[in-house]
Motif scaffolding. Structure first.
Motif, PDB file in Angstrom:
ATOM      1  N   SER A   1       1.040  -1.246   0.044  1.00 56.45           N
ATOM      2  CA  SER A   1      -0.102  -0.029  -0.047  1.00 56.45           C
ATOM      3  C   SER A   1       0.855   1.143  -0.049  1.00 56.45           C
ATOM      4  O   SER A   1       1.888   1.086   0.185  1.00 56.45           O
ATOM      5  N   VAL A   2       0.162   2.326  -0.210  1.00 59.33           N
ATOM      6  CA  VAL A   2       0.917   3.883  -0.407  1.00 59.33           C
ATOM      7  C   VAL A   2       0.268   4.480   0.935  1.00 59.33           C
ATOM      8  O   VAL A   2      -0.994   4.629   0.839  1.00 59.33           O
ATOM      9  N   GLN A   3       1.166   4.799   1.876  1.00 65.09           N
ATOM     10  CA  GLN A   3       0.537   5.791   2.986  1.00 65.09           C
ATOM     11  C   GLN A   3       0.809   7.096   2.640  1.00 65.09           C
ATOM     12  O   GLN A   3       1.950   7.543   2.485  1.00 65.09           O
ATOM     13  N   ILE A   4      -0.181   7.888   2.700  1.00 60.43           N
ATOM     14  CA  ILE A   4       0.096   9.389   2.628  1.00 60.43           C
ATOM     15  C   ILE A   4      -0.084  10.089   4.205  1.00 60.43           C
ATOM     16  O   ILE A   4      -0.986   9.812   4.909  1.00 60.43           O
ATOM     17  N   MET A   5       0.879  10.817   4.632  1.00 66.19           N
ATOM     18  CA  MET A   5       1.072  11.364   6.047  1.00 66.19           C
ATOM     19  C   MET A   5       1.443  12.693   5.981  1.00 66.19           C
ATOM     20  O   MET A   5       2.437  12.917   5.077  1.00 66.19           O
ATOM     21  N   THR A   6       1.415  13.413   7.031  1.00 70.48           N
ATOM     22  CA  THR A   6       2.372  14.462   7.071  1.00 70.48           C
ATOM     23  C   THR A   6       3.726  14.325   7.949  1.00 70.48           C
ATOM     24  O   THR A   6       3.918  13.319   8.590  1.00 70.48           O
ATOM     25  N   LEU A   7       4.660  15.115   8.015  1.00 71.07           N
ATOM     26  CA  LEU A   7       5.678  14.810   8.594  1.00 71.07           C
ATOM     27  C   LEU A   7       5.972  14.554  10.074  1.00 71.07           C
ATOM     28  O   LEU A   7       6.376  13.763  10.451  1.00 71.07           O
ATOM     29  N   HIS A   8       4.780  15.458  10.534  1.00 72.77           N
ATOM     30  CA  HIS A   8       4.497  15.320  11.992  1.00 72.77           C
ATOM     31  C   HIS A   8       4.096  13.793  12.267  1.00 72.77           C
ATOM     32  O   HIS A   8       4.658  13.185  13.536  1.00 72.77           O
ATOM     33  N   SER A   9       3.348  13.269  11.619  1.00 74.82           N
ATOM     34  CA  SER A   9       2.418  11.944  11.878  1.00 74.82           C
ATOM     35  C   SER A   9       3.575  10.824  11.582  1.00 74.82           C
ATOM     36  O   SER A   9       3.250   9.725  11.815  1.00 74.82           O
ATOM     37  N   ALA A  10       4.603  11.270  10.839  1.00 71.09           N
ATOM     38  CA  ALA A  10       5.559  10.024  10.374  1.00 71.09           C
ATOM     39  C   ALA A  10       6.504   9.809  11.329  1.00 71.09           C
ATOM     40  O   ALA A  10       7.368   8.867  11.179  1.00 71.09           O
ATOM     41  N   LYS A  11       6.573  10.907  12.246  1.00 67.62           N
ATOM     42  CA  LYS A  11       7.581  10.491  13.375  1.00 67.62           C
ATOM     43  C   LYS A  11       7.462   8.996  13.989  1.00 67.62           C
ATOM     44  O   LYS A  11       6.665   8.514  14.264  1.00 67.62           O
ATOM     45  N   GLY A  12       8.705   8.521  13.946  1.00 66.26           N
ATOM     46  CA  GLY A  12       8.794   7.127  14.901  1.00 66.26           C
ATOM     47  C   GLY A  12       8.597   6.033  13.771  1.00 66.26           C
ATOM     48  O   GLY A  12       8.852   4.618  14.076  1.00 66.26           O
ATOM     49  N   LEU A  13       8.124   6.233  12.438  1.00 65.14           N
ATOM     50  CA  LEU A  13       7.741   5.361  11.491  1.00 65.14           C
ATOM     51  C   LEU A  13       8.867   5.304  10.499  1.00 65.14           C
ATOM     52  O   LEU A  13       9.659   6.196  10.137  1.00 65.14           O
ATOM     53  N   GLU A  14       9.179   4.073   9.816  1.00 65.32           N
ATOM     54  CA  GLU A  14      10.199   3.872   8.836  1.00 65.32           C
ATOM     55  C   GLU A  14       9.452   3.178   7.550  1.00 65.32           C
ATOM     56  O   GLU A  14       8.422   2.233   7.751  1.00 65.32           O
ATOM     57  N   PHE A  15       9.863   3.351   6.425  1.00 66.14           N
ATOM     58  CA  PHE A  15       9.292   2.880   5.163  1.00 66.14           C
ATOM     59  C   PHE A  15      10.380   2.739   4.225  1.00 66.14           C
ATOM     60  O   PHE A  15      11.466   3.386   4.332  1.00 66.14           O
ATOM     61  N   PRO A  16      10.379   1.506   3.370  1.00 68.08           N
ATOM     62  CA  PRO A  16      11.609   1.383   2.311  1.00 68.08           C
ATOM     63  C   PRO A  16      11.709   2.640   1.499  1.00 68.08           C
ATOM     64  O   PRO A  16      12.902   2.963   1.153  1.00 68.08           O
ATOM     65  N   LEU A  17      10.554   3.011   0.910  1.00 64.31           N
ATOM     66  CA  LEU A  17      10.724   4.391  -0.115  1.00 64.31           C
ATOM     67  C   LEU A  17       9.956   5.589   0.566  1.00 64.31           C
ATOM     68  O   LEU A  17       8.725   5.181   0.955  1.00 64.31           O
ATOM     69  N   VAL A  18      10.279   6.699   0.521  1.00 62.15           N
ATOM     70  CA  VAL A  18       9.800   7.841   1.121  1.00 62.15           C
ATOM     71  C   VAL A  18       9.798   8.841  -0.116  1.00 62.15           C
ATOM     72  O   VAL A  18      10.888   9.074  -0.509  1.00 62.15           O
ATOM     73  N   PHE A  19       8.486   9.461  -0.484  1.00 63.94           N
ATOM     74  CA  PHE A  19       8.320  10.547  -1.428  1.00 63.94           C
ATOM     75  C   PHE A  19       8.306  11.887  -0.427  1.00 63.94           C
ATOM     76  O   PHE A  19       7.202  11.823   0.309  1.00 63.94           O
ATOM     77  N   LEU A  20       8.935  12.939  -0.800  1.00 64.24           N
ATOM     78  CA  LEU A  20       8.842  14.085  -0.044  1.00 64.24           C
ATOM     79  C   LEU A  20       8.619  15.257  -1.156  1.00 64.24           C
ATOM     80  O   LEU A  20       9.625  15.811  -1.527  1.00 64.24           O
TER      81      LEU A  20
END
Length: 236
Positions: free
Chosen positions: A28-47
């Motif tokens: 799946s693709v998860q869309i989130m803000t930078l604030h809500s991404a704290k503590g998470l990790e993903f193989p590929l991140v688009f910024l």
């Protein structure tokens, strides 16, 4: 929603369902803000949207000054470090802001990234024509027009063709990868002042509203507010 007594109960249910879906193991693709991404990790991140005034946020800098800038810089660090394998950072050359198209400068955070860990590329190409559209020097240009640390096919093509930018007044499309233009160092000229009237070959006459290094924020009489490199404007 009608099955729940309160909005809070409904939102708690939705949150629980989303958590269960996320743990199902499906791709799946998860869309989130930078604030809500704290503590998470993903193989590929688009910024996306790493442009001056967007990220770092101009409002945050206006309201909190240096403190606001540092908060934005910490968020940039959070975003980059969410990626276990690869982070793809992008910025637009032109963006519609409040209903008006404006030319954008890449975020200063782009210029601050270590070159050894970055492969810079542009899939669409940049226009290297008139004085207002030519790239500014930045630390990415050390060692030649394209540097020595890039290995993408587009960078290699550009090096082979020995591209140095198109002559003023001649529109030329770069086939391949463009150079970054964000510059953190102070202006080489340093001879502009807030409130001073200037002239830009594309945007016309305007007044300087803000100065940051060699980047000027100018309110043009016809084109509105633009961010330009100081070497592209003249005093009037």
């Amino acid at each position: 929603m009608g099955a729940f007594d309160t909005l809070q109960a409904y939102l708690e249910h939705v949150s629980l369902v989303m958590d269960l879906d996320r743990e199902s193991g499906a791709e799946s693709v998860q869309i989130m803000t930078l604030h809500s991404a704290k503590g998470l990790e993903f193989p590929l991140v688009f910024l996306p949207g790493w442009e001056e005034g967007v990220f770092p946020s101009q409002r945050s800098m206006d309201e909190k000054g240096e403190k606001g800038l540092e908060e934005e810089r910490r968020l940039a660090y959070v975003g980059i470090t969410r990626a276990r394998e690869e982070a793809r950072i992008s910025f637009a050359a032109n963006r519609q802001v409040y209903g008006r198209w404006t030319s954008q400068l890449p975020s200063r955070f782009v210029d601050e990234m270590p070159g050894a860990n970055v492969e810079a590329a542009s899939e669409t190409g940049y226009y290297g024509g008139g004085p207002g559209m030519r790239e500014a020097n930045s630390r990415w240009d050390e060692g030649g027009a394209f540097g020595n640390g890039y290995s993408s096919p587009g960078w290699r093509r550009a090096q082979e063709r020995n591209y140095r930018g198109g002559p003023a007044g001649v529109t030329q499309v770069i086939e391949g990868e463009g150079r970054l233009v964000a510059v953190s160092e102070p202006s080489a000229t340093g001879n502009f002042a807030v409130g001073e009237r200037v002239f830009h070959i594309k945007f016309g006459y305007g007044a300087v509203r803000h100065i940051e290094g060699n980047k000027l924020t100018v309110m043009f009489e016809q084109a509105g507010e633009k961010k330009v490199i100081d070497s592209f404007v003249e005093k009037t």
